[in-house]
Design a protein around this motif. Structure first.
Motif, PDB file in Angstrom:
ATOM      1  N   ILE A   1      41.915  33.775  40.439  1.00 43.23           N
ATOM      2  CA  ILE A   1      42.805  35.094  41.288  1.00 43.23           C
ATOM      3  C   ILE A   1      43.524  34.775  43.213  1.00 43.23           C
ATOM      4  O   ILE A   1      43.286  35.459  43.808  1.00 43.23           O
ATOM      5  CB  ILE A   1      41.532  36.009  41.315  1.00 43.23           C
ATOM      6  CG1 ILE A   1      40.628  36.395  42.044  1.00 43.23           C
ATOM      7  CG2 ILE A   1      41.061  36.309  40.039  1.00 43.23           C
ATOM      8  CD1 ILE A   1      39.272  37.139  42.268  1.00 43.23           C
ATOM      9  N   THR A   2      42.055  33.309  44.105  1.00 38.23           N
ATOM     10  CA  THR A   2      42.673  33.247  45.556  1.00 38.23           C
ATOM     11  C   THR A   2      44.196  32.660  45.667  1.00 38.23           C
ATOM     12  O   THR A   2      44.844  32.449  46.093  1.00 38.23           O
ATOM     13  CB  THR A   2      41.408  32.616  46.209  1.00 38.23           C
ATOM     14  OG1 THR A   2      41.253  31.412  45.528  1.00 38.23           O
ATOM     15  CG2 THR A   2      40.656  33.632  46.017  1.00 38.23           C
TER      16      THR A   2
ATOM     17  N   ASP B   1      43.451  38.540  36.588  1.00 34.09           N
ATOM     18  CA  ASP B   1      43.395  39.586  37.219  1.00 34.09           C
ATOM     19  C   ASP B   1      43.331  40.867  37.216  1.00 34.09           C
ATOM     20  O   ASP B   1      42.181  42.013  37.391  1.00 34.09           O
ATOM     21  CB  ASP B   1      44.861  39.566  38.461  1.00 34.09           C
ATOM     22  CG  ASP B   1      45.309  38.775  39.505  1.00 34.09           C
ATOM     23  OD1 ASP B   1      44.263  37.788  39.623  1.00 34.09           O
ATOM     24  OD2 ASP B   1      45.782  38.569  40.496  1.00 34.09           O
ATOM     25  N   ALA B   2      44.094  41.299  35.555  1.00 32.99           N
ATOM     26  CA  ALA B   2      44.035  42.958  36.161  1.00 32.99           C
ATOM     27  C   ALA B   2      42.718  43.600  34.777  1.00 32.99           C
ATOM     28  O   ALA B   2      41.783  43.520  34.751  1.00 32.99           O
ATOM     29  CB  ALA B   2      45.207  43.047  34.334  1.00 32.99           C
TER      30      ALA B   2
ATOM     31  N   VAL C   1      39.787  41.590  34.897  1.00 32.58           N
ATOM     32  CA  VAL C   1      38.620  40.733  36.225  1.00 32.58           C
ATOM     33  C   VAL C   1      38.834  42.008  37.179  1.00 32.58           C
ATOM     34  O   VAL C   1      37.623  43.327  37.607  1.00 32.58           O
ATOM     35  CB  VAL C   1      38.704  39.881  37.576  1.00 32.58           C
ATOM     36  CG1 VAL C   1      37.902  40.206  37.753  1.00 32.58           C
ATOM     37  CG2 VAL C   1      38.564  38.349  36.658  1.00 32.58           C
ATOM     38  N   ASN C   2      39.899  42.846  37.563  1.00 29.48           N
ATOM     39  CA  ASN C   2      40.325  44.303  37.839  1.00 29.48           C
ATOM     40  C   ASN C   2      39.703  45.452  37.376  1.00 29.48           C
ATOM     41  O   ASN C   2      38.894  46.166  37.781  1.00 29.48           O
ATOM     42  CB  ASN C   2      41.426  44.908  38.493  1.00 29.48           C
ATOM     43  CG  ASN C   2      41.914  43.796  39.767  1.00 29.48           C
ATOM     44  OD1 ASN C   2      40.972  43.200  40.754  1.00 29.48           O
ATOM     45  ND2 ASN C   2      42.986  43.550  39.898  1.00 29.48           N
ATOM     46  N   ALA C   3      39.681  45.028  36.244  1.00 28.26           N
ATOM     47  CA  ALA C   3      38.850  45.846  35.186  1.00 28.26           C
ATOM     48  C   ALA C   3      37.470  46.702  35.001  1.00 28.26           C
ATOM     49  O   ALA C   3      36.346  47.298  35.223  1.00 28.26           O
ATOM     50  CB  ALA C   3      39.808  45.924  34.066  1.00 28.26           C
ATOM     51  N   ALA C   4      36.974  45.100  35.067  1.00 30.45           N
ATOM     52  CA  ALA C   4      36.295  45.308  35.213  1.00 30.45           C
ATOM     53  C   ALA C   4      34.929  45.211  36.285  1.00 30.45           C
ATOM     54  O   ALA C   4      34.089  45.603  36.435  1.00 30.45           O
ATOM     55  CB  ALA C   4      35.483  43.484  34.936  1.00 30.45           C
ATOM     56  N   ALA C   5      35.850  45.135  37.393  1.00 35.63           N
ATOM     57  CA  ALA C   5      34.988  44.925  38.709  1.00 35.63           C
ATOM     58  C   ALA C   5      34.149  46.609  39.457  1.00 35.63           C
ATOM     59  O   ALA C   5      33.891  47.419  39.432  1.00 35.63           O
ATOM     60  CB  ALA C   5      35.932  44.436  39.725  1.00 35.63           C
TER      61      ALA C   5
ATOM     62  N   ALA D   1      31.218  46.409  40.956  1.00 34.24           N
ATOM     63  CA  ALA D   1      31.422  44.787  41.590  1.00 34.24           C
ATOM     64  C   ALA D   1      32.460  44.695  42.156  1.00 34.24           C
ATOM     65  O   ALA D   1      33.808  45.375  42.228  1.00 34.24           O
ATOM     66  CB  ALA D   1      31.099  43.885  41.291  1.00 34.24           C
ATOM     67  N   THR D   2      33.347  43.442  42.679  1.00 34.05           N
ATOM     68  CA  THR D   2      34.866  42.862  43.525  1.00 34.05           C
ATOM     69  C   THR D   2      34.925  42.119  42.843  1.00 34.05           C
ATOM     70  O   THR D   2      33.765  41.743  41.769  1.00 34.05           O
ATOM     71  CB  THR D   2      33.982  42.694  45.117  1.00 34.05           C
ATOM     72  OG1 THR D   2      32.845  41.080  44.621  1.00 34.05           O
ATOM     73  CG2 THR D   2      33.155  42.816  45.774  1.00 34.05           C
ATOM     74  N   PRO D   3      35.634  41.098  42.780  1.00 35.87           N
ATOM     75  CA  PRO D   3      36.437  40.467  41.500  1.00 35.87           C
ATOM     76  C   PRO D   3      36.270  39.763  41.652  1.00 35.87           C
ATOM     77  O   PRO D   3      35.798  38.752  40.328  1.00 35.87           O
ATOM     78  CB  PRO D   3      38.280  41.044  42.185  1.00 35.87           C
ATOM     79  CG  PRO D   3      38.601  41.832  42.328  1.00 35.87           C
ATOM     80  CD  PRO D   3      37.755  42.070  43.425  1.00 35.87           C
TER      81      PRO D   3
END
Length: 222
Positions: free
Chosen positions: A102-103, A111-112, A114-118, A123-125
């Motif tokens: 992601i970096t 990304d999508a 991970v962002n949904a789980a976060a 939490a943060t990504p």
């Protein structure tokens, strides 16, 4: 070396790459001697493939305690066999560069999910990626000196676990590859249907492959 850093022994002494040793057998014997002499409690390797480990283990008296590798969703599929082999040999796998997905490769399919789980677990990504790494039985190595980053990392222990569906979604997204690979795939598809001139396609493909190789060779090597 120990005198320079003010210690009487190390907790872990590792070889950075297989190429560090002109000869794996004799090089590993030196590591084993250091452990036997009490200069280090454990010895390990980094960036070793299955072939490298098999060659090392043939003459080894002491197995590596760990194998430290770059590990993230975009290279998980290619590392599955290595993870299985290390588990069978009781070698702990340590991950560095886990946030590269992601970096170093923002905007990719990981990304999508991970962002949904976060969002679900608050939490943060970054923390979601760390949780995903742990779900694979892999230890996490961080070189950050930032207090905030370290607190973010330590807080993962107290977060709700990822669901099996979320882990599978990250696996699947990672298998689709980082943005650079997706661009190459799209260009190749366009070329197939003659939407863009052939020379442009192959020039773009060469550039993107070169960038992908450069990113993966230089990103976050400990």
């Amino acid at each position: 070396m120990l005198v320079k850093i003010g210690l009487s022994y190390l907790d872990m002494y590792m070889v950075h790459t297989p190429d560090t040793f002109p000869d794996l057998a004799s090089g590993w014997q030196e590591f084993e001697k250091m452990k036997k002499d009490g200069l280090t409690r454990s010895i390990g390797v980094s960036n070793f493939t299955i072939d490298d480990l098999q060659e090392l283990l043939k003459p080894a008296v002491t197995k590596p305690a760990v194998n430290q590798i770059q590990f993230h969703p975009y290279n998980y599929a290619s590392h599955k066999a290595l993870l299985d082999y290390c588990a069978k040999q009781n070698i702990v796998v340590e991950a560095y560069g886990s946030l590269n997905s992601i970096t170093q490769n923002p905007g990719g399919p990981v990304d999508a999910v991970v962002n949904a789980a976060a969002k679900r677990i608050g939490a943060t990504p970054n923390q979601v990626i760390f949780s995903w790494v742990r779900s694979k039985g892999v230890a996490i190595v961080t070189t950050s000196r930032s207090k905030e980053r370290l607190q973010e990392y330590l807080a993962v222990e107290d977060l709700p676990p990822l669901t099996a569906e979320e882990i599978a979604a990250i696996d699947e997204a990672g298998a689709r590859g980082p943005p650079s690979q997706l661009i190459v795939a799209r260009l190749a598809l366009q070329h197939k249907f003659q939407r863009v001139p052939s020379p442009f396609v192959w020039l773009a493909v060469a550039v993107m492959i070169g960038l992908f190789v450069f990113w993966n060779c230089t990103a976050d090597i400990p």
